[in-house]
Design an enzyme around this catalytic site. Sequence first.
Site, short mmCIF file in Angstrom:
data_model
loop_
_atom_site.label_atom_id
_atom_site.label_comp_id
_atom_site.label_asym_id
_atom_site.label_seq_id
_atom_site.Cartn_x
_atom_site.Cartn_y
_atom_site.Cartn_z
N ASN A 1 0.75 -1.16 0.13
CA ASN A 1 -0.06 -0.05 0.05
C ASN A 1 0.65 1.34 -0.01
O ASN A 1 0.47 2.42 0.13
CB ASN A 1 -0.87 -0.08 1.18
CG ASN A 1 -1.74 -1.10 1.22
OD1 ASN A 1 -2.59 -1.52 0.21
ND2 ASN A 1 -1.85 -1.85 2.43
N ASN A 2 2.14 1.25 -0.03
CA ASN A 2 3.24 2.09 -0.24
C ASN A 2 3.18 2.75 -1.36
O ASN A 2 3.80 1.79 -2.49
CB ASN A 2 4.32 1.72 0.54
CG ASN A 2 5.47 2.73 0.64
OD1 ASN A 2 5.55 3.60 -0.39
ND2 ASN A 2 6.22 2.59 1.46
N ASP B 1 10.11 -6.32 1.21
CA ASP B 1 10.10 -5.91 2.45
C ASP B 1 11.71 -5.39 2.62
O ASP B 1 12.57 -5.87 2.12
CB ASP B 1 10.06 -6.91 3.66
CG ASP B 1 9.86 -6.23 4.88
OD1 ASP B 1 8.80 -5.60 5.08
OD2 ASP B 1 10.71 -6.62 5.85
N SER B 2 11.68 -3.93 3.10
CA SER B 2 12.84 -3.64 2.85
C SER B 2 13.31 -2.38 4.20
O SER B 2 12.58 -2.56 5.04
CB SER B 2 13.09 -2.40 1.68
OG SER B 2 11.66 -1.78 1.65
N TYR C 1 14.22 7.13 4.58
CA TYR C 1 15.60 7.39 5.10
C TYR C 1 16.58 7.83 4.04
O TYR C 1 17.79 8.01 4.30
CB TYR C 1 16.36 6.18 5.96
CG TYR C 1 15.47 5.70 7.13
CD1 TYR C 1 15.30 6.39 8.14
CD2 TYR C 1 14.75 4.55 6.97
CE1 TYR C 1 14.82 6.10 9.18
CE2 TYR C 1 13.85 4.30 8.13
CZ TYR C 1 13.87 5.03 9.15
OH TYR C 1 13.10 4.55 10.23
N ASP C 2 16.24 8.28 2.72
CA ASP C 2 17.02 8.58 1.72
C ASP C 2 17.62 9.65 2.13
O ASP C 2 19.03 9.62 1.75
CB ASP C 2 16.29 8.72 0.48
CG ASP C 2 15.83 7.31 -0.29
OD1 ASP C 2 16.39 6.36 -0.17
OD2 ASP C 2 14.94 7.74 -0.96
N LYS D 1 6.99 3.25 -2.96
CA LYS D 1 7.56 1.70 -3.46
C LYS D 1 6.92 1.43 -4.74
O LYS D 1 7.40 0.91 -5.63
CB LYS D 1 6.98 0.66 -2.42
CG LYS D 1 7.82 0.46 -1.45
CD LYS D 1 7.57 -0.93 -0.42
CE LYS D 1 8.38 -0.97 0.73
NZ LYS D 1 7.89 -2.13 1.30
N LYS E 1 18.68 6.72 -8.50
CA LYS E 1 18.35 5.58 -7.53
C LYS E 1 18.08 4.22 -7.75
O LYS E 1 18.63 3.25 -7.28
CB LYS E 1 17.06 6.35 -6.69
CG LYS E 1 16.81 5.28 -5.36
CD LYS E 1 15.95 5.86 -4.61
CE LYS E 1 15.56 4.99 -3.36
NZ LYS E 1 14.25 5.16 -2.56
#
Length: 200
Positions: free
Chosen positions: A8-9, A69-70, A151-152, A12, A172
């Site tokens: 749901n991100n 998942d990251s 956190y980029d 991503k 990226k």
Amino acid sequence: MRIILASNNRDKLREVREILEPLGYEVISQREAGCRIEAEETGETFVENARIKALAAMKLTGMPCVADDSGLEVNAMGGAPGVYSSRYCGELSYAETCQKIINIVNCSDDRGARFRCAVVCCFPDGREIVCEGTVEGTVGTMLEGENGFGYDPLFIPDGYAKSMACLTDEEKNAISHRGRAFRELAKKLAALNDGADEGE
Ligand code: IMP
């Protein structure tokens, strides 16, 4: 080929689309596939959590589903926040959380860190594909850049003088943990299809 991304991100989803669409894959979100779930991430590893999310969406849609998942691992924090990266913020914003991590790292002599990504693709017949990607780097001394997410702004990839949030999406994705893991997935899916074609 169409892929359902069990996430749901939005950030991503955007990145995964940018990575997989040039390789010929149409990426649709689990929501677009009519599946509104937020699977509980109870795993202890990135692979376990990606599998939980992919399996939950696959069971609801009856279609092959992919989840990632990251997270960020910081040496000075013993590898934390790791699988807890999204929950680590608590009530804080990402900017505040990044600053908190910078403060911790400033008290150590090891600025090393990495982003990790695990991708699991689950098929209704029980098969699964697992891929992983990592990008090594360091925690910067200040927040920098407006692109990307999470956190980029604190993460400086090895070989770069600026943070991940200063890179365009294209730059990226070329080096990121997610780019590496999803490009490996595309290769494995292509090999699977080639094998199926040969079997016909
Ligand atoms: P999850 O995989 O949805 O559990 O969340 C992963 C979390 O790790 C994100 O919410 C971010 O906090 C962090 N993260 C993962 N990938 C990235 C990235 O590419 N850039 C910055 N932060 C990331």
